[in-house]
Design a protein around this motif. Structure first.
Motif, short mmCIF file in Angstrom:
data_model
loop_
_atom_site.label_atom_id
_atom_site.label_comp_id
_atom_site.label_asym_id
_atom_site.label_seq_id
_atom_site.Cartn_x
_atom_site.Cartn_y
_atom_site.Cartn_z
N ARG A 31 0.85 -1.19 0.00
CA ARG A 31 0.00 0.00 0.00
C ARG A 31 0.88 1.24 0.00
N VAL A 32 0.59 2.15 -0.93
CA VAL A 32 1.41 3.34 -1.11
C VAL A 32 0.50 4.58 -1.15
N PRO A 33 0.79 5.60 -0.34
CA PRO A 33 -0.05 6.81 -0.38
C PRO A 33 0.19 7.63 -1.63
N HIS A 34 -0.87 8.26 -2.11
CA HIS A 34 -0.76 9.20 -3.21
C HIS A 34 -1.08 10.58 -2.65
N GLY A 44 -17.18 13.20 2.98
CA GLY A 44 -18.33 13.44 2.12
C GLY A 44 -19.54 12.71 2.67
N LYS A 45 -20.66 12.78 1.94
CA LYS A 45 -21.89 12.14 2.39
C LYS A 45 -21.99 10.70 1.90
N SER A 46 -21.16 10.33 0.93
CA SER A 46 -21.08 8.95 0.46
C SER A 46 -19.66 8.69 0.01
N ILE A 47 -19.33 7.43 -0.17
CA ILE A 47 -17.97 7.08 -0.57
C ILE A 47 -17.64 7.66 -1.94
N GLU A 48 -18.65 7.81 -2.78
CA GLU A 48 -18.41 8.33 -4.13
C GLU A 48 -18.05 9.82 -4.11
N ASP A 49 -18.44 10.53 -3.05
CA ASP A 49 -18.10 11.95 -2.92
C ASP A 49 -16.64 12.15 -2.48
N GLU A 50 -16.02 11.11 -1.95
CA GLU A 50 -14.72 11.26 -1.29
C GLU A 50 -13.53 11.10 -2.22
N GLY A 51 -13.78 10.71 -3.46
CA GLY A 51 -12.68 10.58 -4.39
C GLY A 51 -12.93 9.48 -5.40
N LEU A 52 -11.93 9.20 -6.22
CA LEU A 52 -12.02 8.14 -7.21
C LEU A 52 -11.90 6.79 -6.51
N ARG A 53 -12.94 5.99 -6.60
CA ARG A 53 -12.96 4.66 -5.96
C ARG A 53 -12.61 3.61 -7.00
N ILE A 54 -11.53 2.87 -6.74
CA ILE A 54 -11.03 1.90 -7.71
C ILE A 54 -11.23 0.49 -7.15
N PRO A 55 -12.12 -0.32 -7.75
CA PRO A 55 -12.23 -1.73 -7.36
C PRO A 55 -11.01 -2.48 -7.87
N PRO A 56 -10.82 -3.75 -7.51
CA PRO A 56 -9.67 -4.50 -8.01
C PRO A 56 -9.60 -4.46 -9.54
N THR A 57 -8.52 -3.86 -10.06
CA THR A 57 -8.41 -3.61 -11.50
C THR A 57 -7.03 -4.05 -12.01
N PRO A 58 -6.97 -4.97 -12.97
CA PRO A 58 -5.66 -5.37 -13.52
C PRO A 58 -5.04 -4.21 -14.29
N ILE A 72 -7.18 1.22 -19.43
CA ILE A 72 -7.79 1.34 -18.11
C ILE A 72 -7.24 2.55 -17.36
N LEU A 73 -5.93 2.73 -17.41
CA LEU A 73 -5.34 3.87 -16.73
C LEU A 73 -5.81 5.20 -17.33
N GLY A 74 -6.00 5.22 -18.63
CA GLY A 74 -6.52 6.42 -19.27
C GLY A 74 -7.93 6.75 -18.81
N ALA A 75 -8.74 5.70 -18.63
CA ALA A 75 -10.11 5.92 -18.14
C ALA A 75 -10.10 6.45 -16.72
N MET A 76 -9.18 5.94 -15.89
CA MET A 76 -9.06 6.45 -14.52
C MET A 76 -8.64 7.92 -14.53
N GLN A 77 -7.63 8.23 -15.36
CA GLN A 77 -7.12 9.59 -15.40
C GLN A 77 -8.18 10.58 -15.87
N ALA A 78 -9.12 10.11 -16.66
CA ALA A 78 -10.18 10.99 -17.17
C ALA A 78 -11.26 11.28 -16.13
N PRO A 88 -6.49 12.27 -9.26
CA PRO A 88 -5.37 13.23 -9.09
C PRO A 88 -4.61 13.41 -10.39
N PRO A 89 -3.97 14.55 -10.58
CA PRO A 89 -3.16 14.76 -11.78
C PRO A 89 -1.96 13.83 -11.83
N HIS A 90 -1.56 13.45 -13.04
CA HIS A 90 -0.37 12.61 -13.28
C HIS A 90 -0.49 11.23 -12.62
#
Length: 470
Positions: A92-95, A102-116, A127-133, A138-140
């Motif tokens: 586990r690495v902090p970014h 927030g009022k729900s987990i979706e308000d608190e940031g980008l939620r990533i389920p297990p993703t290859p 997949i990484l491009g979709a996350m970045q969009a 976060p940027p970069h």
């Protein structure tokens, strides 16, 4: 401990740095490491979730941060790597840190389920491009993930090479013996202390009740949270709560270095359905993983103090103050750590402010840091006083948005008789010569000329004379 076990333990110590774990393909924990109490259970839960839904090949890497799949904070990324045909490594690495309430987990940031994200030696750019969009990404981020995948691939190969060079055969018999010896050692350390039972009630400012009945017997620990209330604004996942529970007893009894399937079996945790320690999607988890974690740690330490009077401790300020300063194009999250409690034989350690560069902050934001120091307090009183909290004072030079979160535990639980509480967290605003106390959780645009002061909590003291019964 025989030579093979010592060698195995040494290899694990060298390989598992930071927040990390090594597991068998079946999900059995060979070793857990980390300073964060949230790691001791969530890392293995992450691997279990990945194994349930994905078939990994050697060298593959899966990325996730979803608290409901074994993650913790949304800004902390969990990488699950198949280092061999038989072993899974979780790191586990902090970014980028931020105040995410927030009022729900979706308000608190980008939620990533297990993703290859890395398969057959190739990064999944789609997949990484979709996350970045995603607007909350976060940027970069994609570039950062690419760098981490390269690091983990190299580290995985080095570990396997180290095992081969050592001549160690990772047989089922060796692993079982390692678990058995760890379990017996930890069980003995628990048994060497007094047996007993204690109940602690802990109330958060937001109204949640944490009720703990802790019992030690026969080299085992039972934690029963029956009576704990449902969540109002504070929620914690089941795996995160179990993580904190294990870390607390492993640290107290001195076997955190041997956190594995053997020692994990010595703890039984009972949590009623519907309580705030059993959050269900889409409940927000940021407050639970920060303030809730601190309350849980303190309640367990307090219960153990009642059971073991020869190792009495007061309450430490486990949760830092999070201070996020923001402009239209950047943000920075500072943390003010509180003081530790005084214990039998030593005073508590003072808190500190986690900031990389005062000069950089003053260049990037319209603020002047007029004071950064220890809090003007002696901490909790007693022969062994608590450590002082830390203090940060901003002068606002231009309108600036600041978000903050303190530990949400201003209501103080009953301590053992020889202990005292330290100072609570405090946030104050000085404007036009008037001083105003701000709430423990806030978001405000401050004006030029304002002075905003954040003071983290002090640790409690111990060593007061015993008071006679009334």
């Amino acid at each position: 401990m025989n030579y093979q076990i010592e060698l195995f333990h040494s290899l694990l110590q060298q390989f598992l740095t930071g927040e990390s774990a090594l597991l068998t393909l079946d999900g059995e924990v060979l070793a857990l490491r980390g300073k964060d109490p949230l790691s001791y259970g969530t890392l293995s839960a992450s691997a279990g979730t990945v194994a349930k839904y994905l078939r990994m090949q050697e060298g593959d890497i899966v990325l996730m941060n979803d608290p409901y799949s074994g993650g913790t904070h949304l800004n902390e990324m969990t990488f699950v790597t198949a280092v061999s045909e038989d072993l899974i490594w979780v790191k586990r690495v902090p970014h980028t840190a931020k105040v995410q309430a927030g009022k729900s987990i979706e308000d608190e940031g980008l939620r990533i389920p297990p993703t290859p994200v890395f398969q057959k030696g190739q990064l999944n750019e789609t997949i990484l491009g979709a996350m970045q969009a995603h607007p909350l990404c976060p940027p970069h981020f994609a570039k950062w993930v690419h760098e981490k995948c390269q690091e983990f691939s190299v580290a995985s190969k080095r570990f396997i090479e180290a095992v081969e060079v050592s001549g160690l055969a990772l047989t089922a018999e060796l692993i079982e013996e390692y678990w058995r010896m760890s379990r017996e050692m930890a069980s003995q350390r628990i048994s060497d202390r007094a047996y007993g039972e204690a109940r602690v009630d802990y109330v958060l400012d937001s109204g949640e009740l944490l009720r703990l009945n802790l019992e030690t017997r026969d080299g085992r620990v039972i934690m029963d949270f029956s009576g704990t209330s449902g969540g109002k604004t504070v929620f914690m996942t089941e795996t995160a709560a179990a993580s904190v529970c294990f870390h607390a007893i492993a640290s107290y009894y001195g076997f955190a270095e041997f956190a594995n399937a053997g020692t994990l079996s010595l703890l039984q945790v009972i949590k009623p359905t519907g309580c705030w320690l059993m959050a269900k999607y889409p409940a927000p988890t940021f407050k639970g993983m920060t303030c809730g974690k601190a309350a849980l740690q303190s309640s367990i330490e307090l219960a153990l103090s009642h059971i073991h009077p020869k190792k009495v401790t007061s309450i430490s300020a486990h949760c830092p103050i999070f201070v996020e300063i923001k402009t239209s194009d950047r943000q920075n999250c500072l943390r003010l750590f509180g003081g530790q409690s005084g214990q039998q034989g030593r005073v508590g350690l003072d808190g500190s402010v986690c900031v990389s560069s005062i000069e950089q902050i003053e260049r990037d934001y319209p603020v002047r840091i007029s004071q950064i120091n220890k809090r003007d307090s002696s901490g909790g009183i007693g022969k062994f006083s608590g450590g002082r909290g830390s203090l940060l004072r901003f002068e606002i030079l231009k309108d600036l948005e600041i978000n903050w979160l303190t530990d949400l535990t201003l209501y103080r639980p009953r301590l053992v008789r020889t202990c005292t509480h330290g100072d609570a967290c405090e946030v104050t605003l000085e404007r036009d010569g008037q001083i105003k106390t701000l709430p423990v959780l806030g978001k405000e645009i401050f004006k030029a000329g304002d002075f905003v002061t954040f003071a983290s909590a002090s640790g409690g003291g111990s060593g007061l004379p015993e008071k006679p019964e009334a």
